[in-house]
Design a protein around this motif. Structure first.
Motif, short mmCIF file in Angstrom:
data_model
loop_
_atom_site.label_atom_id
_atom_site.label_comp_id
_atom_site.label_asym_id
_atom_site.label_seq_id
_atom_site.Cartn_x
_atom_site.Cartn_y
_atom_site.Cartn_z
N LEU A 109 0.65 -1.16 0.16
CA LEU A 109 -0.36 0.03 0.07
C LEU A 109 0.77 0.84 0.12
N ASP A 110 0.67 1.60 -1.40
CA ASP A 110 1.46 3.46 -1.67
C ASP A 110 1.26 4.47 -0.89
N GLU A 111 1.68 5.58 -0.56
CA GLU A 111 0.92 7.35 -0.02
C GLU A 111 0.15 6.71 0.96
N ILE A 112 0.55 5.75 1.86
CA ILE A 112 -0.51 5.38 2.91
C ILE A 112 -1.05 7.20 3.85
N HIS A 113 -0.16 7.84 3.50
CA HIS A 113 -0.50 9.27 4.64
C HIS A 113 -1.46 10.11 3.94
N ALA A 114 -2.01 9.31 2.55
CA ALA A 114 -3.06 10.18 1.59
C ALA A 114 -4.61 10.46 1.91
N TYR A 115 -4.80 9.77 3.15
CA TYR A 115 -6.28 9.04 3.35
C TYR A 115 -7.02 10.15 4.33
N ASP A 116 -7.92 10.05 4.53
CA ASP A 116 -8.50 10.68 5.66
C ASP A 116 -9.01 10.52 6.59
N THR A 117 -9.55 10.65 7.92
CA THR A 117 -9.25 9.61 8.46
C THR A 117 -10.47 8.26 8.99
N TYR A 118 -11.73 8.85 8.00
CA TYR A 118 -12.42 8.15 7.53
C TYR A 118 -11.82 6.25 6.85
N THR A 119 -10.91 7.07 6.01
CA THR A 119 -10.98 5.76 5.50
C THR A 119 -9.12 5.00 5.39
N GLY A 120 -8.80 6.69 6.72
CA GLY A 120 -7.41 5.74 7.09
C GLY A 120 -7.61 4.88 8.50
N GLN A 121 -8.97 5.18 8.98
CA GLN A 121 -9.80 3.55 9.98
C GLN A 121 -10.23 2.67 9.16
N LEU A 122 -10.51 2.82 7.77
CA LEU A 122 -10.65 1.41 7.45
C LEU A 122 -9.63 0.63 6.57
N LEU A 123 -8.42 1.48 6.93
CA LEU A 123 -7.36 1.03 5.92
C LEU A 123 -6.83 -0.11 7.36
N ALA A 124 -6.48 0.30 8.63
CA ALA A 124 -6.51 -0.16 10.15
C ALA A 124 -7.11 -1.28 9.46
N ALA A 125 -8.74 -1.19 9.92
CA ALA A 125 -9.13 -2.56 9.49
C ALA A 125 -9.12 -3.51 8.72
N LEU A 126 -8.09 -2.86 7.47
CA LEU A 126 -7.84 -3.99 6.53
C LEU A 126 -6.95 -5.05 6.89
N LEU A 127 -5.82 -4.03 7.78
CA LEU A 127 -4.60 -4.71 7.72
C LEU A 127 -5.11 -5.50 9.15
N GLU A 128 -6.06 -5.34 9.58
CA GLU A 128 -6.50 -6.01 10.60
C GLU A 128 -6.92 -7.25 10.51
N ALA A 129 -8.11 -7.41 9.62
CA ALA A 129 -8.66 -8.40 9.04
C ALA A 129 -7.39 -8.99 8.04
N HIS A 130 -6.25 -8.53 7.04
CA HIS A 130 -5.63 -9.31 6.46
C HIS A 130 -4.84 -9.98 6.97
N ALA A 131 -4.04 -9.67 8.52
CA ALA A 131 -3.26 -10.91 9.50
C ALA A 131 -3.91 -11.14 10.01
N ARG A 132 -5.81 -11.58 10.70
CA ARG A 132 -5.72 -12.57 10.88
C ARG A 132 -5.97 -13.38 9.98
N GLN A 133 -6.14 -13.44 9.21
CA GLN A 133 -6.20 -14.79 7.59
C GLN A 133 -4.26 -14.96 7.22
N GLY A 134 -3.90 -14.53 7.52
CA GLY A 134 -2.46 -14.37 7.67
C GLY A 134 -1.57 -14.02 6.86
N GLY A 135 -1.82 -13.13 6.56
CA GLY A 135 -1.61 -11.86 5.37
C GLY A 135 -0.18 -11.19 5.59
N SER A 136 1.09 -10.76 5.42
CA SER A 136 1.60 -10.17 4.92
C SER A 136 1.10 -8.43 4.36
N ALA A 137 1.79 -7.43 4.61
CA ALA A 137 2.00 -6.04 4.17
C ALA A 137 3.24 -5.48 4.28
N VAL A 138 3.42 -4.26 3.28
CA VAL A 138 4.42 -3.71 3.12
C VAL A 138 3.60 -1.75 2.90
#
Length: 923
Positions: A455-484
């Protein structure tokens, strides 16, 4: 021994049908106008059986703690997949396509169908009714609803959302007699009993609470499996219609299983062999001397389990290459089978697609045939995944699309299939829909299993989308995924929130290290999150370390003077404006300047038809890109909005920017002297141009600003950047620093604007705005939490407010609508851009409803017949908003290339719509 006599009741129900006699595979018998329901159920189960053998898509992760071995889990999944269409035994569904003269059950008009009660909900209804029978019509050891119901909800929810649990406030099982005849439930029970003899595993354990919880957790994965298996199992090219009864076990072994493997392979889903990592130069020929960040990516120790890497460095430090190096290492270590790049916008996706396109095959063995898919149907599509989607059944009814028809449309939709390709590139939004209650959410989540998320330019999102991004990372880690995660300008608070979300998904509780003063956190910085959080300070590439002076101007006329002087000296210039209207105004004013060649003056913003926008983007890269030579660059001026501030590899001699938050100014400055050039402007080994300055158009400075300090000068931009305090602090820290000192000054600049202590020092005149914006951010964060799926409930209607994806926001903002632009040519309507394989997509544009909501009634009446004829000829346009445009022909002072229409805005007011390929669309 024949286990399924031809006279069995369940052979009197169709499962797939083509009402107009279309779509039957050539290998099917001519009289096979339908496919028997038991066969379709087994086709889907067989596809699921193959999918479960593919890396990452099996059920081993849940079997480890679920009290059942992985083989039992997977055999149960195949059994339940065979029950996914129990709802099609209902008489209401069978009524949809009559087959007079056949042996199928007769039509019974007294049984309703449609609305909220379709075959997915009817399947759940049948399951509840059959599980109340004694004895059970299947091999399950108990009626424990906590375990098996979760499984069945996932299977019957194969059309993209969970089945309804209630209808008009009543539980569905109380309504069975309204929708089911006893004989149809008997037929469904007979089918369950028939496949119970050989599909379910032996010795299924009695479920306890732990097993029930594991099945509920796995139900999200099972739901995605069911969607994909149903669509591929509905493809007539591999599963031709059969209307003659035969033994089910024989059909399974002789037809369903062999064809399932072929269907999965043709869909491009078999994994590509990953190439072992041997060094950065094997991925990128030019990386003979990796940057410090790239060296870190190539050498950092990989830990067990899912891992998160956050790479923070200046623009030009090689973050994309570092991310791909990490991805290949993770994949080579068995921690991934593919990559998904999530970018902030379509323009940044296009650029990443071009960059990745040159190297993605090097992630895999030479013999592999991986797919690279762009997540919007714009151009240069590598379309190997959709080649199997050649035909589908006709829709059964107006509101009952056939699965094979939906499959063909879905496989042709690059926005969605990018999540299943080995390498997908698209906007972050496509991945965010995996954690929202949007239709087909489960398939997106299923596609992300085993992917390394970049995920590039992760600073570019507002508060709402940034919170969704955090939820995506949580879900991705839960199913064993890695992220950069990549960023040049990441506030400390956001970094901490993202790390905590990933740790939660991993099940870790280790604290996030923090410094007393966020401004003292090292920069550049690489952070690895696994069982522990490890941050490592890095050096940066010497060529991108610089001190860039910042100077302020306070009138547009001063910007005009700077641009004219630069053009006279043969330089190329960009002026980044914060709104489309301001950009257009600046372009028109500069166009009137006699010393600026109008043919070397460009306008670039977001309000163009897709093809025109891509053409302008291509021109910008050609004139201002890395390889552009002096004769191409000389005297060119680009007036643009935020579309160029991220990921476009532009190189300007002079840059002016409207005042924006400091992190965005840093991004914009990354396009100023980005590459080395000689004094004439040609690519060179060292830069011979005069030292640059970043010029910022801003309100006159005030230590005691009034509330409208920014809005007085930038009226429209207040809607783009409403947090006036951040803008004031951005001007303050830049005035005090006098320059962008990169990399050593970056952290102080960012935290000087975004840190809580900095915001608490705002002058009195801006405190009301700060209070309002702080409250809005809290509300936006809470709204994002509310919209995010409740994973603990399992795949069920109660887990979210399910809706179509266009009604499930990944970003907050104005309500918009996508329009398809049409040219009126004589008596015909043509796509705005016809010379392309995707004419309707290329002619599309997204507009705010406040500007254009509908056609003006008289305009719609004028073209009504032509529009209806067009929709008949091109069914894909039935659900699109169509905007017919007529040539202005210079009327009313319009230029010859202007086309016009009459519309209405959200207030019902009539507006004139004007479009031309240079200025874009205006209302």
């Amino acid at each position: 021994m024949q286990t399924s006599p031809p006279s069995a009741d369940y052979f009197h129900y169709w499962g797939k049908a083509s009402p107009r006699g279309e779509g039957c595979a050539a290998s099917a018998a001519p009289e096979a106008a339908f496919h028997l329901l038991p066969y379709h159920c087994l086709d889907v189960a067989a596809v699921g059986e193959v999918l479960l053998t593919l890396p990452g898509w099996g059920l081993g992760a849940w079997a480890e703690e679920g009290g059942m071995g992985v083989q039992t889990w997977q055999q149960l999944a195949v059994f339940f997949l065979a029950l996914h269409d129990l709802g099609k035994f209902a008489p209401g569904f069978q009524n949809l396509v009559p087959h007079p003269g056949s042996a199928l059950v007769p039509l019974r008009a007294q049984y309703p169908y449609g609305g909220d009660v379709r075959h997915d909900t009817l399947g759940w209804m049948a399951w509840r009714a059959l599980m109340a029978r004694k004895p059970l019509p299947c091999a399950l050891p108990s009626r424990d609803r906590g375990a098996w119901d979760s499984w069945m909800l996932a299977m019957t929810g194969h059309h993209g959302a969970p089945p309804h649990g209630q209808i008009n406030g009543r539980p569905v099982h109380e309504l069975a007699s309204r929708y089911w005849d006893g004989s149809d439930l008997d037929a469904a029970a007979g089918f369950m009993q028939a496949v119970t003899g050989w599909l379910p595993p032996p010795d299924i354990p009695q479920p306890d609470g732990a097993l029930a919880r594991r099945i509920k957790a796995a139900s999200w994965h099972l739901a995605g499996l069911a969607v994909l298996a149903d669509w591929l199992g509905s493809h007539q090219a591999f599963f031709p219609y059969r209307s003659t009864p035969m033994d089910l076990e024989a059909y399974w072994r002789e037809h369903a299983q062999p064809q399932a493997r072929r269907a999965v392979e043709a869909a491009g889903l078999l994994p590509a062999a990953v190439r072992p990592f041997t060094g950065p130069a094997d991925l990128f020929d030019y990386l003979r001397q990796p940057t410090p960040l790239q060296h870190y990516a190539a050498t950092v120790e990989l830990m067990p389990g899912p891992q998160l890497f956050i790479l923070e460095d200046v623009t030009g430090a090689g973050k994309t290459e570092a991310a791909l190096i990490l991805a290949q290492r993770l994949m080579g270590a068995g921690r991934g089978q593919g990559v998904y790049f999530g970018l902030p916008s379509m323009a940044t996706s296009n650029q990443m697609y071009q960059r990745v396109g040159g190297v993605f095959r090097r992630l895999f063995e030479a013999s592999a045939r991986p797919n690279l898919v762009l997540a919007h149907g714009a151009r240069h599509l590598v379309d190997g995944f959709a080649q199997s989607a050649t035909q589908g059944d006709a829709d059964y009814a107006r509101d009952e699309a056939s699965a094979s028809g939906v499959c063909a449309a879905w496989l042709a939709d690059t926005n969605k299939k990018a999540l299943l390709a080995e390498v997908g590139v698209g906007t972050l939004d496509q991945a965010l829909l995996a954690i929202l209650p949007a239709k087909h959410q489960s398939l997106r989540l299923f596609g992300l299993v085993g992917k390394v998320l970049i995920l590039d330019e992760i600073h570019a999102y507002d508060t709402y989308t940034g919170q969704l991004l955090a939820a995506l990372l949580e879900a991705h880690a839960r199913q064993g995924g890695s992220a950069v995660l990549l960023s040049a300008t990441l506030p400390a608070a956001l970094r901490t929130r993202l790390i905590q979300a990933f740790q939660t998904g991993r099940g870790d509780a280790c604290p996030v290290p923090s410094a007393p003063d966020p401004a003292q956190v090292p920069y550049p910085l690489a952070t690895r999150v696994a069982e522990a959080v490890c941050a490592e300070a890095l050096a940066t590439r010497p060529q991108v370390a610089r001190r860039l002076p910042v100077a302020f101007i306070h009138e547009p006329a001063a910007a005009h003077a700077l641009i004219r002087k630069a053009v006279a000296q043969g330089q190329c210039v960009a002026w980044i404006r914060n709104t489309v209207d301001d950009a257009r105004q600046a372009w028109e004013e500069l166009r009137a300047c006699p010393d600026i060649d109008p043919e070397r003056l460009m306008l670039f913003h977001s309000r163009y038809a897709l093809a025109d926008r891509l053409a302008i983007e291509g021109d910008a890269l050609r004139y201002f890109g890395k390889d552009a030579r002096a004769e191409v660059r000389r005297g060119r001026v680009l007036v643009a909005t935020q579309v160029i501030e991220q990921s476009l590899d532009l190189d300007l001699d002079l840059m002016i920017s409207d005042l924006a938050p400091v992190d965005l100014l840093i991004q914009r400055a990354g396009r100023l002297h980005r590459h080395l050039r000689d004094a004439q402007g040609n690519p060179a080994a060292q830069d011979g141009r005069p030292a640059p300055t970043l010029w910022v158009l801003a309100p006159p400075w005030s230590d005691t600003p009034e509330a409208d300090w920014y809005g007085r000068m930038f009226k429209g931009a207040n809607a783009v950047y409403p947090h006036t305090g951040q803008l004031w602090l951005s001007q303050k820290v830049l005035q005090e620093a006098g320059a962008l000192q990169m990399p050593e000054g970056a952290r102080a600049l960012i935290e000087g604007v975004y840190d809580f202590d900095a915001l608490s020092t705002l002058p009195l005149g801006l405190q009301d705005n700060e209070f309002d914006q702080s409250g809005k951010q809290t509300g936006d964060r809470n709204l994002a939490r509310f919209n995010t799926l409740q994973w603990a409930l399992g795949y069920t209607e109660a887990a979210g407010a399910w809706s179509a994806e266009e009604k499930t926001p990944t970003r907050l903002g104005e309500d918009t609508q996508e329009w398809t632009l049409l040219r009126v040519v004589g008596a015909c309507l043509e796509p705005w851009v016809a010379e392309t394989s995707h004419p309707w997509e290329a002619s599309s544009i997204k507009l705010a409803l406040r500007s254009l909501k509908a056609l003006e009634p008289a305009w719609e009446a004028r073209f009504h017949d032509s529009l209806e004829a067009l929709k008949t000829t091109h069914p894909a346009l039935r659900h699109r908003a169509l905007l017919p445009l007529v040539a202005a022909d210079g009327a009313g002072g319009e230029a010859p290339d202007v086309w016009i229409a009459q519309g209405q805005n959200a207030k019902g007011q009539t507006v004139q719509v004007r479009y031309c390929p240079r200025l874009g669309l205006r209302c």
